[in-house]
Design a protein around this motif. Structure first.
Motif, PDB file in Angstrom:
ATOM      1  N   VAL A   1      17.672 -25.838 -18.633  1.00  0.00           N
ATOM      2  CA  VAL A   1      17.003 -26.833 -19.969  1.00  0.00           C
ATOM      3  C   VAL A   1      15.927 -27.658 -19.591  1.00  0.00           C
ATOM      4  O   VAL A   1      14.781 -27.944 -20.095  1.00  0.00           O
ATOM      5  CB  VAL A   1      18.226 -27.706 -20.792  1.00  0.00           C
ATOM      6  CG1 VAL A   1      17.482 -28.734 -21.550  1.00  0.00           C
ATOM      7  CG2 VAL A   1      18.938 -26.744 -21.318  1.00  0.00           C
ATOM      8  N   VAL A   2      16.054 -28.406 -18.368  1.00  0.00           N
ATOM      9  CA  VAL A   2      14.826 -29.045 -17.781  1.00  0.00           C
ATOM     10  C   VAL A   2      13.682 -28.307 -17.304  1.00  0.00           C
ATOM     11  O   VAL A   2      12.717 -28.645 -17.749  1.00  0.00           O
ATOM     12  CB  VAL A   2      15.730 -29.609 -16.616  1.00  0.00           C
ATOM     13  CG1 VAL A   2      14.306 -30.487 -15.526  1.00  0.00           C
ATOM     14  CG2 VAL A   2      16.727 -30.870 -16.862  1.00  0.00           C
ATOM     15  N   ILE A   3      13.847 -27.253 -16.875  1.00  0.00           N
ATOM     16  CA  ILE A   3      12.899 -26.221 -16.499  1.00  0.00           C
ATOM     17  C   ILE A   3      12.292 -25.722 -17.790  1.00  0.00           C
ATOM     18  O   ILE A   3      10.906 -25.652 -17.738  1.00  0.00           O
ATOM     19  CB  ILE A   3      13.377 -24.879 -15.656  1.00  0.00           C
ATOM     20  CG1 ILE A   3      13.642 -25.521 -14.110  1.00  0.00           C
ATOM     21  CG2 ILE A   3      12.131 -24.066 -15.411  1.00  0.00           C
ATOM     22  CD1 ILE A   3      14.051 -24.416 -13.297  1.00  0.00           C
TER      23      ILE A   3
ATOM     24  N   LEU B   1       8.157 -30.225 -10.741  1.00  0.00           N
ATOM     25  CA  LEU B   1       9.650 -30.142 -10.973  1.00  0.00           C
ATOM     26  C   LEU B   1      10.155 -28.845 -10.361  1.00  0.00           C
ATOM     27  O   LEU B   1      11.228 -29.197  -9.572  1.00  0.00           O
ATOM     28  CB  LEU B   1       9.736 -29.983 -12.509  1.00  0.00           C
ATOM     29  CG  LEU B   1      11.098 -29.990 -13.023  1.00  0.00           C
ATOM     30  CD1 LEU B   1      11.894 -31.151 -13.120  1.00  0.00           C
ATOM     31  CD2 LEU B   1      10.919 -29.363 -14.691  1.00  0.00           C
ATOM     32  N   ARG B   2       9.475 -27.811 -10.608  1.00  0.00           N
ATOM     33  CA  ARG B   2      10.203 -26.645  -9.928  1.00  0.00           C
ATOM     34  C   ARG B   2      10.188 -26.658  -8.379  1.00  0.00           C
ATOM     35  O   ARG B   2      11.197 -26.245  -7.795  1.00  0.00           O
ATOM     36  CB  ARG B   2       9.517 -25.468 -10.440  1.00  0.00           C
ATOM     37  CG  ARG B   2       9.789 -24.036 -10.039  1.00  0.00           C
ATOM     38  CD  ARG B   2       9.094 -22.846 -10.385  1.00  0.00           C
ATOM     39  NE  ARG B   2       8.865 -22.804 -11.747  1.00  0.00           N
ATOM     40  CZ  ARG B   2       9.605 -22.053 -12.542  1.00  0.00           C
ATOM     41  NH1 ARG B   2      10.747 -21.570 -11.789  1.00  0.00           N
ATOM     42  NH2 ARG B   2       9.476 -22.308 -13.862  1.00  0.00           N
ATOM     43  N   ASN B   3       9.268 -27.340  -7.734  1.00  0.00           N
ATOM     44  CA  ASN B   3       9.073 -27.313  -6.361  1.00  0.00           C
ATOM     45  C   ASN B   3      10.222 -28.485  -5.967  1.00  0.00           C
ATOM     46  O   ASN B   3      10.591 -28.015  -4.644  1.00  0.00           O
ATOM     47  CB  ASN B   3       7.619 -27.665  -5.675  1.00  0.00           C
ATOM     48  CG  ASN B   3       6.851 -26.257  -5.764  1.00  0.00           C
ATOM     49  OD1 ASN B   3       6.807 -25.665  -6.753  1.00  0.00           O
ATOM     50  ND2 ASN B   3       6.141 -26.341  -4.630  1.00  0.00           N
ATOM     51  N   THR B   4      10.289 -29.421  -6.472  1.00  0.00           N
ATOM     52  CA  THR B   4      11.588 -30.328  -6.050  1.00  0.00           C
ATOM     53  C   THR B   4      12.811 -29.805  -6.287  1.00  0.00           C
ATOM     54  O   THR B   4      13.580 -29.596  -5.095  1.00  0.00           O
ATOM     55  CB  THR B   4      11.223 -31.614  -6.927  1.00  0.00           C
ATOM     56  OG1 THR B   4      10.212 -32.113  -6.796  1.00  0.00           O
ATOM     57  CG2 THR B   4      12.309 -32.793  -6.362  1.00  0.00           C
ATOM     58  N   LEU B   5      13.193 -29.187  -7.118  1.00  0.00           N
ATOM     59  CA  LEU B   5      14.392 -28.325  -7.213  1.00  0.00           C
ATOM     60  C   LEU B   5      14.506 -27.199  -6.352  1.00  0.00           C
ATOM     61  O   LEU B   5      15.527 -27.217  -5.393  1.00  0.00           O
ATOM     62  CB  LEU B   5      14.409 -27.588  -8.881  1.00  0.00           C
ATOM     63  CG  LEU B   5      14.971 -28.548  -9.899  1.00  0.00           C
ATOM     64  CD1 LEU B   5      14.752 -27.924 -11.324  1.00  0.00           C
ATOM     65  CD2 LEU B   5      16.430 -29.096  -9.554  1.00  0.00           C
TER      66      LEU B   5
END
Length: 248
Positions: free
Chosen positions: A91-93, A135-139
């Motif tokens: 959902v976040v992505i 966001l994606r790189n942090t995850l």
């Protein structure tokens, strides 16, 4: 006397070559402009005051939006990571992907229509468009931390919060910084569209050069945007090298 090894010499050359190349290009560009006979329109644009104002506006948009992206995307990614739920992560992505899935000019114009024109709208548009890479790189960076390293830290008596701040985030920092680097470069390019909603920036020069058929104005604006993007990418690369944990 300091002796540079092969990798050190290559890294030093890479760090020096980029700003040197940009300087040579800019000097050559303005030397060429100096040889032109400018009309009244070109004279109002190709002068130090106008160029500095547009460059400042462009940099303020770029740096401010990137800082806001970092302040919003990194904590959001950390929260999604700590929940350990695939549904929450998806959902976040998906929410982060909304801004980038839409063409940049569409995001800017849509917000201007439903809200207002000006700097704030351009800033919100840039944050929405550049949110996903960070966001994606942090995850990804947090998830790539070796499970054995995490378990060893817990076995030493660290709390989950201490493991996050002392182990996971430092090990994930190269990937996180790569996402920030991407967001910065995206911001430089997308900020040119801010001119469509009266937010200033170097996009003014590019659009005016096209509309008024002034090649020199168009070229100077485009080269300045490219130079800023290259220099920001170069500076972000230096930060990555300086902050990279030893052994990575």
């Amino acid at each position: 006397m300091t002796v540079h090894t092969g990798p050190q010499r290559t890294r030093l050359l890479r760090h020096v070559a980029t700003p040197l190349a940009v300087t040579v290009v800019l000097v050559a560009l303005f030397a060429w402009v100096g040889t032109l006979r400018l009309d009244s329109i070109e004279s109002r644009t190709l002068n130090a005051g106008y160029l500095l104002d547009r460059t400042r506006e462009h940099l303020v948009l770029t740096v401010t939006s990137s800082a806001l992206v970092a302040l919003l995307a990194i904590p959001t990614a950390i929260a999604a990571y700590r929940v350990r739920s695939r549904v929450v992560k998806a959902v976040v992505i998906a929410l982060g992907n909304i801004g980038q899935a839409t063409p940049a000019v569409g995001v800017v114009i849509l917000l201007a229509i439903v809200w207002r024109t000006g700097f704030t709208t351009a800033l919100v548009s840039l944050v929405a468009y550049c949110f996903l890479p960070v966001l994606r790189n942090t995850l990804t960076g947090l998830e790539q931390v070796d499970a054995a390293t995490r378990e060893a830290a817990l076995g030493m008596g660290m709390t989950p919060r201490q493991v996050l701040w002392r182990v996971e985030l430092p090990l994930a920092s190269p990937v996180i910084l790569a996402g920030l680097r991407t967001a910065l470069v995206f911001s430089v390019g997308v900020a040119t569209i801010a001119t469509f909603i009266n937010a200033g920036g170097l996009g003014d020069m590019i659009i005016n050069g096209l509309k008024l058929q002034r090649f020199s104005v168009l070229l100077v604006g485009a080269v300045l945007v490219a130079a800023i993007a290259v220099l920001i990418d170069w500076a972000a690369g230096l930060v990555e090298d300086w902050t990279r944990p030893r052994g990575l």
